[in-house]
Design a protein around this motif. Structure first.
Motif, PDB file in Angstrom:
ATOM      1  N   SER A 145       0.821  -1.207   0.000  1.00  0.00           N
ATOM      2  CA  SER A 145       0.000   0.000   0.000  1.00  0.00           C
ATOM      3  C   SER A 145       0.860   1.264   0.000  1.00  0.00           C
ATOM      4  CB  SER A 145      -0.927  -0.005   1.217  1.00  0.00           C
ATOM      5  OG  SER A 145      -1.724   1.159   1.249  1.00  0.00           O
ATOM      6  N   GLN A 146       1.892   1.278   0.851  1.00  0.00           N
ATOM      7  CA  GLN A 146       2.717   2.475   0.999  1.00  0.00           C
ATOM      8  C   GLN A 146       3.639   2.708  -0.192  1.00  0.00           C
ATOM      9  OE1 GLN A 146       4.678   1.819   4.778  1.00  0.00           O
ATOM     10  NE2 GLN A 146       3.001   2.733   5.943  1.00  0.00           N
ATOM     11  N   ASN A 147       4.209   1.627  -0.739  1.00  0.00           N
ATOM     12  CA  ASN A 147       5.238   1.778  -1.763  1.00  0.00           C
ATOM     13  C   ASN A 147       4.737   1.662  -3.196  1.00  0.00           C
ATOM     14  OD1 ASN A 147       7.333   2.003   0.218  1.00  0.00           O
ATOM     15  ND2 ASN A 147       7.293  -0.219   0.462  1.00  0.00           N
ATOM     16  N   VAL A 148       3.589   1.013  -3.378  1.00  0.00           N
ATOM     17  CA  VAL A 148       3.091   0.791  -4.738  1.00  0.00           C
ATOM     18  C   VAL A 148       1.770   1.529  -4.968  1.00  0.00           C
ATOM     19  CG1 VAL A 148       2.345  -0.941  -6.417  1.00  0.00           C
ATOM     20  CG2 VAL A 148       4.254  -1.442  -4.870  1.00  0.00           C
ATOM     21  N   LEU A 149       0.778   1.244  -4.152  1.00  0.00           N
ATOM     22  CA  LEU A 149      -0.523   1.872  -4.374  1.00  0.00           C
ATOM     23  C   LEU A 149      -0.487   3.379  -4.166  1.00  0.00           C
ATOM     24  CD1 LEU A 149      -2.989  -0.724  -2.818  1.00  0.00           C
ATOM     25  CD2 LEU A 149      -2.212  -0.482  -5.185  1.00  0.00           C
ATOM     26  N   SER A 150       0.447   3.855  -3.357  1.00  0.00           N
ATOM     27  CA  SER A 150       0.576   5.299  -3.183  1.00  0.00           C
ATOM     28  C   SER A 150       0.981   5.978  -4.490  1.00  0.00           C
ATOM     29  CB  SER A 150       1.616   5.612  -2.104  1.00  0.00           C
ATOM     30  OG  SER A 150       2.900   5.123  -2.476  1.00  0.00           O
ATOM     31  N   LYS A 151       1.644   5.224  -5.370  1.00  0.00           N
ATOM     32  CA  LYS A 151       2.063   5.777  -6.671  1.00  0.00           C
ATOM     33  C   LYS A 151       1.104   5.436  -7.798  1.00  0.00           C
ATOM     34  CE  LYS A 151       6.236   3.929  -6.770  1.00  0.00           C
ATOM     35  NZ  LYS A 151       7.601   3.624  -7.270  1.00  0.00           N
ATOM     36  N   TYR A 152       0.507   4.238  -7.721  1.00  0.00           N
ATOM     37  CA  TYR A 152      -0.261   3.750  -8.862  1.00  0.00           C
ATOM     38  C   TYR A 152      -1.724   3.478  -8.543  1.00  0.00           C
ATOM     39  CZ  TYR A 152       4.524   2.949 -10.477  1.00  0.00           C
ATOM     40  OH  TYR A 152       5.841   3.115 -10.826  1.00  0.00           O
ATOM     41  N   GLY A 153      -2.221   4.008  -7.453  1.00  0.00           N
ATOM     42  CA  GLY A 153      -3.622   3.783  -7.092  1.00  0.00           C
ATOM     43  C   GLY A 153      -4.595   4.286  -8.128  1.00  0.00           C
ATOM     44  N   TRP A 154      -4.172   5.249  -8.945  1.00  0.00           N
ATOM     45  CA  TRP A 154      -5.044   5.775  -9.999  1.00  0.00           C
ATOM     46  C   TRP A 154      -5.378   4.739 -11.070  1.00  0.00           C
ATOM     47  CZ3 TRP A 154      -1.968   5.150 -14.196  1.00  0.00           C
ATOM     48  CH2 TRP A 154      -0.583   5.273 -14.024  1.00  0.00           C
ATOM     49  N   LEU A 155      -4.672   3.606 -11.061  1.00  0.00           N
ATOM     50  CA  LEU A 155      -4.992   2.561 -12.033  1.00  0.00           C
ATOM     51  C   LEU A 155      -6.396   2.009 -11.830  1.00  0.00           C
ATOM     52  CD1 LEU A 155      -1.658   0.547 -12.361  1.00  0.00           C
ATOM     53  CD2 LEU A 155      -2.848   1.791 -14.171  1.00  0.00           C
ATOM     54  N   ASP A 156      -6.975   2.223 -10.668  1.00  0.00           N
ATOM     55  CA  ASP A 156      -8.360   1.799 -10.445  1.00  0.00           C
ATOM     56  C   ASP A 156      -9.317   2.492 -11.417  1.00  0.00           C
ATOM     57  OD1 ASP A 156      -8.062  -0.087  -8.495  1.00  0.00           O
ATOM     58  OD2 ASP A 156      -9.130   1.008  -6.934  1.00  0.00           O
TER      59      ASP A 156
END
Length: 494
Positions: A145-156
């Protein structure tokens, strides 16, 4: 292959289709604002959204029911309902709004795994995760969540990738997990996204897409299910709402997209009809086989030919003496303990004592029902020999219901992602009076498809039809991107 006679008829029809448009010809002709090909998750959701906006819609579905992979089996003796396709949804506002719009109740469930774990290929029992393993999974989820989704969460929101595409998005998801210390989460990602593919090879883009921020939160919290216990309740309500705006058992014979709109020739129950629409929304998998009746452009054909897909065989089977067992498949010696493919995800109790649910993944969609049944029989035999289930289960099994979901997980390889495939793909939106939606455009998850519809596709079609005086979102290269999405994408460092 089309017969010469049918080919001649279609050629004459295509030649005259443009002249039909605007001529007042109405015999066996239906005029609508939007023709939607495909009555699955994306097609029906968009139909409801567009209908609410005042558009005249017509959904064309080849099956005798809508809902796509939302299929159910009801045991005639016990009345127990089993969802053998779509069964759970992310706990998000878009899901709740859609269920509420159609008047279907929802319930919440936790994502607890079966307590009995086996390697279905080797017949080896696998101990459940101990407290240390569970803590490792939680730590991995936090790191992810901290290292990946914080950068790429917009892929949703869709495959809105920056240019150039960050290397992290096309490296294997297993390598990304090693880089950011979330390897312990990979078995969970595979279990909830069946069949995901080989995690030592699958590009990280798809791993993040299939396990985005909302799905991660729901997995470790609550998932949504239909309050009736039957996912098809959502589509029964949608069909009642849409009524005659849905044509079931319909075959698309030809599609002619021209400057003033789109003209389709379709067959339903032996009757040929002409559909004239201002806009076309395609909500079926964009494979060359699925689109063989289309007037594909060179660029469309080149893009769609690069897709490959997996196969998924699912259903309910019966073994005497099964006694409500539930077993999950775990690879004893495979990377990330991922089950071998072809192979089953789990054999899960259905609520009817001798019946169980199964799901079998294949690395290709070039398989048939008997291939799926053969995998179930083989793995039942292995488990029976290990004493996990009744003896001779592989020989005694009968299949109460089954369905092959193909093409499943339509994707491209890392090289195509790196070269900007998705930018080219999304640039097709709106071209030739045609829009596209579905899992290949949004992710293999109903909630992601509905987000894509609400954030991109439906606003674009509404604007094209003049149903809104002002765009609610920013317009960029034929795509509707929210200011948040634009800011996030432009801020990605690579």
């Amino acid at each position: 292959m089309k017969s010469p006679q049918l080919g001649f008829v279609l050629a004459l029809w295509l030649k005259s289709a443009a002249s039909i448009e605007g001529s007042g010809y109405s015999n066996a002709t239906i005029d609508v604002d939007v023709a939607i090909i495909g009555g699955g998750s994306g097609g029906i959701h968009s139909a409801i959204q567009l209908k609410d906006a005042g558009a005249r819609v017509l959904v064309l579905e080849k099956k005798d029911q809508i809902g796509g992979h939302a299929e159910t089996y009801i045991n005639k003796e016990t009345g127990v309902v089993n969802n053998i396709g779509v069964s759970v949804f992310e706990d998000t506002d878009v899901v709740k709004r859609y269920f509420a719009r159609l008047g279907v109740p929802t319930s919440s469930v936790s994502a607890s795994p079966p307590s009995t774990l086996y390697d279905f290929e080797l017949g080896i029992p696998i101990p459940p995760p101990d407290e240390g393993a569970q803590q490792a999974i939680l730590a991995a989820a936090k790191a992810y969540s901290q290292n990946v989704l914080s950068k790429y969460g917009w892929l949703d929101q869709g495959y809105f990738l920056p240019d150039p595409v960050p290397e992290e998005l096309y490296m294997p998801i297993g390598d990304l997990a090693a880089k950011y210390n979330f390897t312990a989460l990979l078995p969970i990602m595979a279990r909830f996204n069946w069949h995901f593919g080989n995690q030592t090879k699958v590009p990280a883009l798809y791993g993040i897409k299939d396990f985005g921020p909302d799905f991660l939160r729901s997995t470790f919290g609550q998932l949504i299910v239909s309050g009736t216990g039957n996912t098809r309740s959502l589509y029964d309500a949608a069909l009642k709402e849409l009524g005659s705006s849905v044509l079931l058992s319909t075959t698309i014979l030809a599609v002619n997209r021209h400057s003033t709109g789109v003209t389709l020739l379709v067959s339903q129950n032996g009757m040929v009809k002409t559909i004239r629409a201002k806009k076309l929304l395609v909500a079926i998998p964009p494979t060359l086989q699925s689109l063989k009746s289309f007037d594909l452009s060179r660029s469309e054909r080149a893009l769609f030919s690069r897709f490959s897909s997996l196969g998924y065989f699912t259903g309910v089977a019966r073994v005497p003496g099964w006694n409500s067992r539930s077993l999950a498949n775990v690879g004893a010696f495979t990377p990330f303990h991922q089950p071998l493919i072809p192979g089953s995800r789990a054999f899960r109790a259905t609520g009817t004592p001798d019946e169980f649910y199964f799901g079998v993944g294949f690395p290709t969609d070039q398989v048939a029902d008997e291939d799926g049944k053969a995998v179930v029989r083989r793995q039942l035999a292995t488990l029976a020999e290990a004493g996990a289930i009744p003896a001779a289960a592989g020989d005694a099994v009968t299949f109460s219901a089954s369905s092959f979901h193909m093409p499943f997980n339509v994707r491209v390889g890392a090289a195509d992602i790196k070269k900007g495939f998705y930018a080219e793909l999304l640039a097709l939106q709106g071209s030739r009076n045609t829009y596209w939606t579905g899992a290949a455009w949004a992710g293999h998850n109903s909630a992601l498809v509905w987000k894509f519809n609400e954030g991109t596709i439906v606003p674009a079609i509404k604007e094209d039809l003049g149903l809104e005086h002002q765009l609610p979102l920013s317009w960029n290269s034929h795509l509707h991107l929210t200011p948040w999405m634009l800011t996030t994408i432009s801020g990605v460092k690579h």
